[in-house]
Design an enzyme around this catalytic site. Structure first.
Site, PDB file in Angstrom:
ATOM      1  CE  LYS A  14      29.040  32.262   3.910  1.00  0.00           C
ATOM      2  NZ  LYS A  14      29.386  32.503   5.338  1.00  0.00           N
ATOM      3  NE  ARG A  89      26.609  26.609   4.951  1.00  0.00           N
ATOM      4  CZ  ARG A  89      26.203  27.894   4.957  1.00  0.00           C
ATOM      5  NH1 ARG A  89      25.515  28.384   3.969  1.00  0.00           N
ATOM      6  NH2 ARG A  89      26.483  28.660   5.967  1.00  0.00           N
ATOM      7  NE  ARG A 128      24.024  38.440  11.263  1.00  0.00           N
ATOM      8  CZ  ARG A 128      24.408  37.529  10.385  1.00  0.00           C
ATOM      9  NH1 ARG A 128      24.648  37.886   9.132  1.00  0.00           N
ATOM     10  NH2 ARG A 128      24.560  36.266  10.730  1.00  0.00           N
ATOM     11  NE  ARG A 134      21.334  34.809  10.355  1.00  0.00           N
ATOM     12  CZ  ARG A 134      22.201  34.543   9.387  1.00  0.00           C
ATOM     13  NH1 ARG A 134      22.393  35.425   8.415  1.00  0.00           N
ATOM     14  NH2 ARG A 134      22.875  33.416   9.378  1.00  0.00           N
ATOM     15  NE  ARG A 145      25.409  30.621  12.004  1.00  0.00           N
ATOM     16  CZ  ARG A 145      25.326  31.955  12.130  1.00  0.00           C
ATOM     17  NH1 ARG A 145      24.952  32.501  13.273  1.00  0.00           N
ATOM     18  NH2 ARG A 145      25.616  32.729  11.121  1.00  0.00           N
TER      19      ARG A 145
HETATM   20  P1  AP5 Z   1      27.600  38.711   6.430  1.00  0.00           P
HETATM   21  O1  AP5 Z   1      27.906  39.409   5.168  1.00  0.00           O
HETATM   22  O2  AP5 Z   1      26.189  38.348   6.724  1.00  0.00           O
HETATM   23  O3  AP5 Z   1      28.529  37.406   6.555  1.00  0.00           O
HETATM   24  P2  AP5 Z   1      28.220  35.927   6.118  1.00  0.00           P
HETATM   25  O4  AP5 Z   1      29.532  35.294   5.869  1.00  0.00           O
HETATM   26  O5  AP5 Z   1      27.205  35.918   5.020  1.00  0.00           O
HETATM   27  O6  AP5 Z   1      27.603  35.429   7.489  1.00  0.00           O
HETATM   28  P3  AP5 Z   1      26.292  34.610   7.799  1.00  0.00           P
HETATM   29  O7  AP5 Z   1      26.153  34.604   9.292  1.00  0.00           O
HETATM   30  O8  AP5 Z   1      25.115  35.130   7.045  1.00  0.00           O
HETATM   31  O9  AP5 Z   1      26.766  33.240   7.233  1.00  0.00           O
HETATM   32  P4  AP5 Z   1      26.284  31.803   7.468  1.00  0.00           P
HETATM   33  O10 AP5 Z   1      27.125  31.029   6.551  1.00  0.00           O
HETATM   34  O11 AP5 Z   1      26.275  31.387   8.890  1.00  0.00           O
HETATM   35  O12 AP5 Z   1      24.741  31.963   7.117  1.00  0.00           O
HETATM   36  P5  AP5 Z   1      23.851  31.558   5.876  1.00  0.00           P
HETATM   37  O13 AP5 Z   1      22.830  32.602   5.760  1.00  0.00           O
HETATM   38  O14 AP5 Z   1      24.646  31.206   4.685  1.00  0.00           O
HETATM   39  O15 AP5 Z   1      28.222  39.586   7.620  1.00  0.00           O
HETATM   40  C1  AP5 Z   1      28.025  39.234   8.959  1.00  0.00           C
HETATM   41  C2  AP5 Z   1      28.007  40.533   9.787  1.00  0.00           C
HETATM   42  O16 AP5 Z   1      29.283  41.162   9.686  1.00  0.00           O
HETATM   43  C3  AP5 Z   1      26.983  41.550   9.284  1.00  0.00           C
HETATM   44  O17 AP5 Z   1      26.425  42.232  10.354  1.00  0.00           O
HETATM   45  C4  AP5 Z   1      27.823  42.492   8.401  1.00  0.00           C
HETATM   46  O18 AP5 Z   1      27.276  43.777   8.340  1.00  0.00           O
HETATM   47  C5  AP5 Z   1      29.162  42.459   9.109  1.00  0.00           C
HETATM   48  N1  AP5 Z   1      30.316  42.645   8.220  1.00  0.00           N
HETATM   49  C6  AP5 Z   1      30.471  42.144   6.966  1.00  0.00           C
HETATM   50  N2  AP5 Z   1      31.682  42.505   6.476  1.00  0.00           N
HETATM   51  C7  AP5 Z   1      32.291  43.221   7.445  1.00  0.00           C
HETATM   52  C8  AP5 Z   1      33.575  43.848   7.532  1.00  0.00           C
HETATM   53  N3  AP5 Z   1      34.468  43.826   6.533  1.00  0.00           N
HETATM   54  N4  AP5 Z   1      33.885  44.484   8.690  1.00  0.00           N
HETATM   55  C9  AP5 Z   1      33.007  44.536   9.723  1.00  0.00           C
HETATM   56  N5  AP5 Z   1      31.776  43.964   9.700  1.00  0.00           N
HETATM   57  C10 AP5 Z   1      31.428  43.299   8.568  1.00  0.00           C
HETATM   58  O19 AP5 Z   1      23.201  30.198   6.417  1.00  0.00           O
HETATM   59  C11 AP5 Z   1      22.351  30.217   7.526  1.00  0.00           C
HETATM   60  C12 AP5 Z   1      21.824  28.807   7.777  1.00  0.00           C
HETATM   61  O20 AP5 Z   1      21.062  28.368   6.631  1.00  0.00           O
HETATM   62  C13 AP5 Z   1      22.884  27.720   7.969  1.00  0.00           C
HETATM   63  O21 AP5 Z   1      23.352  27.648   9.304  1.00  0.00           O
HETATM   64  C14 AP5 Z   1      22.081  26.482   7.574  1.00  0.00           C
HETATM   65  O22 AP5 Z   1      21.173  26.111   8.594  1.00  0.00           O
HETATM   66  C15 AP5 Z   1      21.257  26.982   6.393  1.00  0.00           C
HETATM   67  N6  AP5 Z   1      21.994  26.822   5.121  1.00  0.00           N
HETATM   68  C16 AP5 Z   1      22.368  27.806   4.274  1.00  0.00           C
HETATM   69  N7  AP5 Z   1      22.997  27.296   3.207  1.00  0.00           N
HETATM   70  C17 AP5 Z   1      23.027  25.959   3.381  1.00  0.00           C
HETATM   71  C18 AP5 Z   1      23.571  24.891   2.622  1.00  0.00           C
HETATM   72  N8  AP5 Z   1      24.214  25.111   1.458  1.00  0.00           N
HETATM   73  N9  AP5 Z   1      23.432  23.636   3.100  1.00  0.00           N
HETATM   74  C19 AP5 Z   1      22.776  23.388   4.257  1.00  0.00           C
HETATM   75  N10 AP5 Z   1      22.252  24.362   5.043  1.00  0.00           N
HETATM   76  C20 AP5 Z   1      22.379  25.644   4.601  1.00  0.00           C
END
Ligand code: AP5
Length: 194
Positions: A14, A89, A128, A134, A145
């Site tokens: 994402k 979410r 990562r 992280r 998660r």
């Molecule tokens: P990346 O692009 O970071 O993927 P992502 O889907 O954004 O993964 P995240 O781990 O950041 O998502 P998340 O939903 O757990 O975290 P968020 O920050 O939203 O890619 C991941 C890895 O893969 C990277 O190393 C990238 O380089 C690699 N990659 C990407 N595409 C690739 C490909 N095609 N091939 C190979 N490799 C690839 O949330 C974190 C925390 O914040 C949550 O757990 C929660 O505590 C809080 N939070 C955030 N939003 C909310 C909400 N709306 N409500 C409540 N809590 C929230």
């Protein structure tokens, strides 16, 4: 005025795709995860509240999350379109986003669902972990998660499906291949790059 949501399990890509799509469509990418992480790094009162929750892989309470999103979507750049990454979410967040958009006389265009199997996304996040350290990228927290996503967020797809907003995109393959799939899917919905 393009208003997009990017949904998918942790590690689906994402954040990676949001940064590219924001450039392509000339809209701000708004990531609640990034906003929370920056508060944690800066040691703000909000950061202190959410740090342990994030490290445990739990969701931040809706009231806090909705508040930062409502504030951000009220800013001038987001009034002209946005790409939300990682919000909503929960059902409560869906309702809040509906309320915000109604008040702005605006509507969502498309919900992009990035689909990837669990082994692939766990592998990406473990990689990562070695690169960025992280704190929520340990294997145990990653699995948690995933479970929280499956329980609390995946049911929202049905809500947006009923509104005929969801496009499903395979998140496997190279980053640029995934981007190309998203751009194609959006074009089919009449959304073209700026
Ligand atoms: P990346 O692009 O970071 O993927 P992502 O889907 O954004 O993964 P995240 O781990 O950041 O998502 P998340 O939903 O757990 O975290 P968020 O920050 O939203 O890619 C991941 C890895 O893969 C990277 O190393 C990238 O380089 C690699 N990659 C990407 N595409 C690739 C490909 N095609 N091939 C190979 N490799 C690839 O949330 C974190 C925390 O914040 C949550 O757990 C929660 O505590 C809080 N939070 C955030 N939003 C909310 C909400 N709306 N409500 C409540 N809590 C929230």
């Amino acid at each position: 005025m393009t208003r997009l949501l990017l949904v998918g399990p942790p590690g689906a890509g994402k954040g990676t795709q949001a940064a590219i799509l924001a450039e392509t469509y000339g809209i701000p990418a708004i990531s609640t995860g990034d906003m929370f992480r920056s508060n944690v790094v800066n040691g703000t009162p909000l950061g202190l509240q959410v740090k342990a929750i994030m490290e445990a892989g739990e969701y931040v309470p809706d009231a806090l999350t909705n508040e930062i999103v409502a504030e951000r979507l009220g800013e001038a750049d987001a009034r002209a379109g946005f790409l939300l990454d990682g919000y909503p979410r929960t059902l409560d967040q869906v309702n809040e986003l509906d309320r915000i958009l109604l008040a702005q006389n605006a509507a969502l265009d498309v919900v992009v669902l990035l689909e990837a199997d669990i082994d692939e996304v766990v592998g990406r996040l473990l990689k990562r972990a070695t690169e960025q350290g992280r704190l929520d990228d340990t294997e145990e927290v990653i699995r948690h998660r995933m479970a929280v996503y499956a329980e609390q967020t995946s049911p929202l797809i049905g809500v947006y499906d009923k509104r005929n907003l969801v496009v499903r995109v395979t998140a496997l393959g190279a980053v640029d291949e995934v981007t190309a799939r998203i751009v194609d899917a959006l074009a089919q919905r009449g959304i073209s790059a700026s």
